[in-house]
Design an enzyme around this catalytic site. Structure first.
Site, short mmCIF file in Angstrom:
data_model
loop_
_atom_site.label_atom_id
_atom_site.label_comp_id
_atom_site.label_asym_id
_atom_site.label_seq_id
_atom_site.Cartn_x
_atom_site.Cartn_y
_atom_site.Cartn_z
N HIS A 102 96.49 44.71 30.36
CA HIS A 102 97.76 43.98 30.81
C HIS A 102 98.30 42.81 29.71
O HIS A 102 97.43 41.98 29.26
CB HIS A 102 97.60 43.32 32.35
CG HIS A 102 96.40 42.37 32.52
ND1 HIS A 102 95.23 42.85 32.37
CD2 HIS A 102 96.25 41.25 32.68
CE1 HIS A 102 94.31 41.87 32.74
NE2 HIS A 102 95.01 40.84 32.72
N HIS A 104 100.10 39.31 29.48
CA HIS A 104 100.35 38.16 30.22
C HIS A 104 101.98 37.72 29.48
O HIS A 104 102.11 37.88 28.15
CB HIS A 104 99.59 36.94 30.32
CG HIS A 104 98.29 37.25 30.71
ND1 HIS A 104 98.10 36.83 32.00
CD2 HIS A 104 97.10 37.98 30.20
CE1 HIS A 104 96.73 36.95 32.37
NE2 HIS A 104 96.30 37.82 31.53
#
Ligand SMILES: [Zn+2]
Length: 144
Positions: A102, A104
């Protein structure tokens, strides 16, 4: 898309867990981090369960960055931030806690208290930099 039931991000992507969605397309979704480091802290995740950077192909990695770019552009007017950091933790030592890769997206404003803890070091000797660069070129398969 293959998902892993034990993974919180997969559970969000299948609708089994709650999240506040900010973006989605056929490959990716983005939602607000439940433990935000700053107001509006968002996460861009691939729909397919992939643990880390090495599992991403160039196309999907590029799409993640592009989604982060779109979010960053939207954050300025939507949240009134003055800047944005993109951050990806790959591996435990780098601070990755959810092993579904992922990105950020961190909206930033002056005085928000967010920052890298470590200051700048004095420059290493040129031969040390050259040795590190040589090792990286070799690992990348580049001619030295
Ligand atoms: Zn997952």
């Amino acid at each position: 898309m293959p998902t892993t039931p034990a993974c919180i991000f997969c559970r969000i992507l299948t609708g089994e867990a709650e999240a506040s969605l900010v973006y989605e397309d056929e490959n990716l979704a983005a939602f607000l981090d439940i433990f935000p480091m700053v107001h509006g802290h968002s996460l861009v995740v691939p729909r397919r369960h992939l643990a880390g950077l090495a599992d991403l192909d160039s196309d999907l990695g590029g799409k993640m960055i592009d989604a982060g770019r779109k979010l960053a552009t939207a954050m300025r007017p939507a949240l009134g931030c003055q800047g944005v950091n993109l951050f990806l933790a790959d591996g435990t030592a780098a601070g990755q806690t959810v092993f579904h890769v992922h990105l950020h997206v961190l909206p930033r404003s002056g005085g928000d208290g967010f920052g890298l803890r470590r200051g700048l070091h004095s420059p290493p000797a040129r031969h040390e930099l050259e040795e590190q660069a040589r090792r990286l070129r070799k690992a990348l398969g580049s001619p030295s």
